[in-house]
Write a protein that holds these residues in place. Structure first.
Motif, PDB file in Angstrom:
ATOM      1  N   ARG A  36      35.269  20.170  19.808  1.00 17.55           N
ATOM      2  CA  ARG A  36      35.448  19.716  18.427  1.00 17.55           C
ATOM      3  C   ARG A  36      36.881  19.969  18.072  1.00 17.55           C
ATOM      4  NH1 ARG A  36      31.928  20.506  12.937  1.00 17.55           N
ATOM      5  NH2 ARG A  36      33.184  22.711  13.112  1.00 17.55           N
ATOM      6  N   GLN A  37      37.987  18.991  17.156  1.00 14.69           N
ATOM      7  CA  GLN A  37      39.348  19.761  17.220  1.00 14.69           C
ATOM      8  C   GLN A  37      38.908  19.566  15.056  1.00 14.69           C
ATOM      9  OE1 GLN A  37      42.483  16.939  17.482  1.00 14.69           O
ATOM     10  NE2 GLN A  37      44.142  18.586  17.251  1.00 14.69           N
ATOM     11  N   GLY A  38      39.120  19.996  14.764  1.00 10.00           N
ATOM     12  CA  GLY A  38      39.177  20.131  13.311  1.00 10.00           C
ATOM     13  C   GLY A  38      40.051  19.567  12.736  1.00 10.00           C
ATOM     14  N   ILE A  39      39.642  19.566  10.961  1.00  4.92           N
ATOM     15  CA  ILE A  39      40.575  19.617  10.122  1.00  4.92           C
ATOM     16  C   ILE A  39      41.248  20.143   9.399  1.00  4.92           C
ATOM     17  CG2 ILE A  39      39.548  16.442  10.448  1.00  4.92           C
ATOM     18  CD1 ILE A  39      38.364  17.080   7.772  1.00  4.92           C
ATOM     19  N   GLY A  40      40.820  20.767   9.023  1.00  2.00           N
ATOM     20  CA  GLY A  40      41.553  22.121   8.465  1.00  2.00           C
ATOM     21  C   GLY A  40      42.226  23.105   8.757  1.00  2.00           C
ATOM     22  N   ALA A  41      42.427  24.016   7.967  1.00  2.00           N
ATOM     23  CA  ALA A  41      43.873  24.369   8.494  1.00  2.00           C
ATOM     24  C   ALA A  41      43.186  26.257   9.413  1.00  2.00           C
ATOM     25  CB  ALA A  41      44.689  25.597   7.311  1.00  2.00           C
ATOM     26  N   ILE A  45      45.461  26.748  12.990  1.00  2.00           N
ATOM     27  CA  ILE A  45      45.992  27.662  13.778  1.00  2.00           C
ATOM     28  C   ILE A  45      45.548  28.206  14.683  1.00  2.00           C
ATOM     29  CG2 ILE A  45      45.823  30.307  12.322  1.00  2.00           C
ATOM     30  CD1 ILE A  45      45.478  29.053  10.198  1.00  2.00           C
ATOM     31  N   ILE A  46      43.940  28.056  14.941  1.00  2.30           N
ATOM     32  CA  ILE A  46      43.265  28.633  16.187  1.00  2.30           C
ATOM     33  C   ILE A  46      43.938  28.116  17.674  1.00  2.30           C
ATOM     34  CG2 ILE A  46      40.961  28.687  17.715  1.00  2.30           C
ATOM     35  CD1 ILE A  46      39.948  29.448  14.985  1.00  2.30           C
ATOM     36  N   GLN A  47      44.467  26.676  17.260  1.00  2.00           N
ATOM     37  CA  GLN A  47      44.807  25.347  18.303  1.00  2.00           C
ATOM     38  C   GLN A  47      46.213  26.232  18.453  1.00  2.00           C
ATOM     39  OE1 GLN A  47      43.727  21.767  15.770  1.00  2.00           O
ATOM     40  NE2 GLN A  47      44.700  21.099  17.178  1.00  2.00           N
ATOM     41  N   GLN A  48      46.768  26.973  17.638  1.00  4.50           N
ATOM     42  CA  GLN A  48      48.054  26.970  18.163  1.00  4.50           C
ATOM     43  C   GLN A  48      48.077  28.413  18.556  1.00  4.50           C
ATOM     44  OE1 GLN A  48      50.575  26.959  14.338  1.00  4.50           O
ATOM     45  NE2 GLN A  48      50.933  24.759  14.381  1.00  4.50           N
ATOM     46  N   LEU A  49      47.488  29.196  18.381  1.00  7.24           N
ATOM     47  CA  LEU A  49      47.451  31.202  18.811  1.00  7.24           C
ATOM     48  C   LEU A  49      46.660  30.246  19.917  1.00  7.24           C
ATOM     49  CD1 LEU A  49      46.339  32.637  16.097  1.00  7.24           C
ATOM     50  CD2 LEU A  49      48.128  33.106  16.950  1.00  7.24           C
ATOM     51  N   SER A  50      45.722  29.181  20.832  1.00 10.68           N
ATOM     52  CA  SER A  50      45.176  29.568  21.643  1.00 10.68           C
ATOM     53  C   SER A  50      45.903  28.632  22.861  1.00 10.68           C
ATOM     54  CB  SER A  50      43.512  29.289  21.744  1.00 10.68           C
ATOM     55  OG  SER A  50      43.819  28.090  20.815  1.00 10.68           O
ATOM     56  N   TYR A  55      38.976  24.003  18.780  1.00 10.21           N
ATOM     57  CA  TYR A  55      38.630  25.087  18.302  1.00 10.21           C
ATOM     58  C   TYR A  55      37.578  25.678  18.536  1.00 10.21           C
ATOM     59  CZ  TYR A  55      37.551  24.120  13.749  1.00 10.21           C
ATOM     60  OH  TYR A  55      36.414  23.362  12.855  1.00 10.21           O
ATOM     61  N   HIS A  56      36.633  24.272  18.266  1.00  8.78           N
ATOM     62  CA  HIS A  56      34.921  24.830  18.122  1.00  8.78           C
ATOM     63  C   HIS A  56      33.942  24.824  19.333  1.00  8.78           C
ATOM     64  CE1 HIS A  56      31.515  26.350  15.321  1.00  8.78           C
ATOM     65  NE2 HIS A  56      31.019  25.061  15.274  1.00  8.78           N
ATOM     66  N   LYS A  96      38.511  16.119  14.327  1.00  7.19           N
ATOM     67  CA  LYS A  96      39.398  14.769  14.064  1.00  7.19           C
ATOM     68  C   LYS A  96      39.284  14.203  15.700  1.00  7.19           C
ATOM     69  CE  LYS A  96      43.608  16.870  14.508  1.00  7.19           C
ATOM     70  NZ  LYS A  96      45.359  17.297  13.509  1.00  7.19           N
ATOM     71  N   ASN A  97      38.865  14.709  16.579  1.00 10.27           N
ATOM     72  CA  ASN A  97      38.735  14.935  17.575  1.00 10.27           C
ATOM     73  C   ASN A  97      37.712  15.068  18.233  1.00 10.27           C
ATOM     74  OD1 ASN A  97      39.573  13.766  20.391  1.00 10.27           O
ATOM     75  ND2 ASN A  97      41.417  15.575  20.694  1.00 10.27           N
ATOM     76  N   ILE A  98      36.845  15.131  19.271  1.00  8.34           N
ATOM     77  CA  ILE A  98      35.759  15.343  20.438  1.00  8.34           C
ATOM     78  C   ILE A  98      35.922  15.535  21.299  1.00  8.34           C
ATOM     79  CG2 ILE A  98      34.518  15.637  18.172  1.00  8.34           C
ATOM     80  CD1 ILE A  98      32.435  13.014  19.402  1.00  8.34           C
ATOM     81  N   ALA A  99      34.981  15.965  22.309  1.00  8.47           N
ATOM     82  CA  ALA A  99      35.302  15.751  23.756  1.00  8.47           C
ATOM     83  C   ALA A  99      33.959  16.620  24.281  1.00  8.47           C
ATOM     84  CB  ALA A  99      36.156  16.932  24.632  1.00  8.47           C
TER      85      ALA A  99
END
Length: 114
Positions: A36-41, A45-50, A55-56, A96-99
């Motif tokens: 899951r790519q989430g809709i929250g802050a 943050i996790i997406q940018q750092l990783s 992120y989930h 907002k996005n899943i795989a």
């Protein structure tokens, strides 16, 4: 383990996905992974750092109805870190996005797992 399907499903409105948003959605089986790519802050943050779009992660544990086992942090609850089983609909609300990563087991492993 073999990836036989990995296609993101995207919602550009940032208000969470719904089942009807998922066109060409594969039939889910027990042990399939859902990212899951989430809709929250926190997701951003996790997406940018990783440097990952997701992120989930959860794992399908039941198919009728579809239920997902995942780790959760509920900041309004005393139980900050917990493992829970939720419906696909609830998992999608914050997405907002899943795989999907489908796992192909040999017959013997599948019998032991399912």
């Amino acid at each position: 383990m073999i990836i036989i399907f990995f296609k993101p499903f995207k919602n550009t409105e940032n208000n969470g996905l719904k089942i009807q948003d998922l066109k060409d959605f594969p039939k889910l089986q027990i042990a399939d992974l859902i990212f899951r790519q989430g809709i929250g802050a926190d997701s951003l943050i996790i997406q940018q750092l990783s440097q990952s779009p997701f992120y989930h992660i959860g794992i399908i544990v039941k198919t009728s109805p579809i239920m997902i086992l995942h780790a959760s942090a509920d900041y309004e609850d005393k139980d900050l870190n917990k493992i829970e089983i939720i419906s696909l609909e609830d998992f999608l609300k914050l997405s907002k996005n899943i795989a999907i990563k489908k796992i192909k087991f040999d017959p013997r492993t599948k019998r032991r797992t399912c």
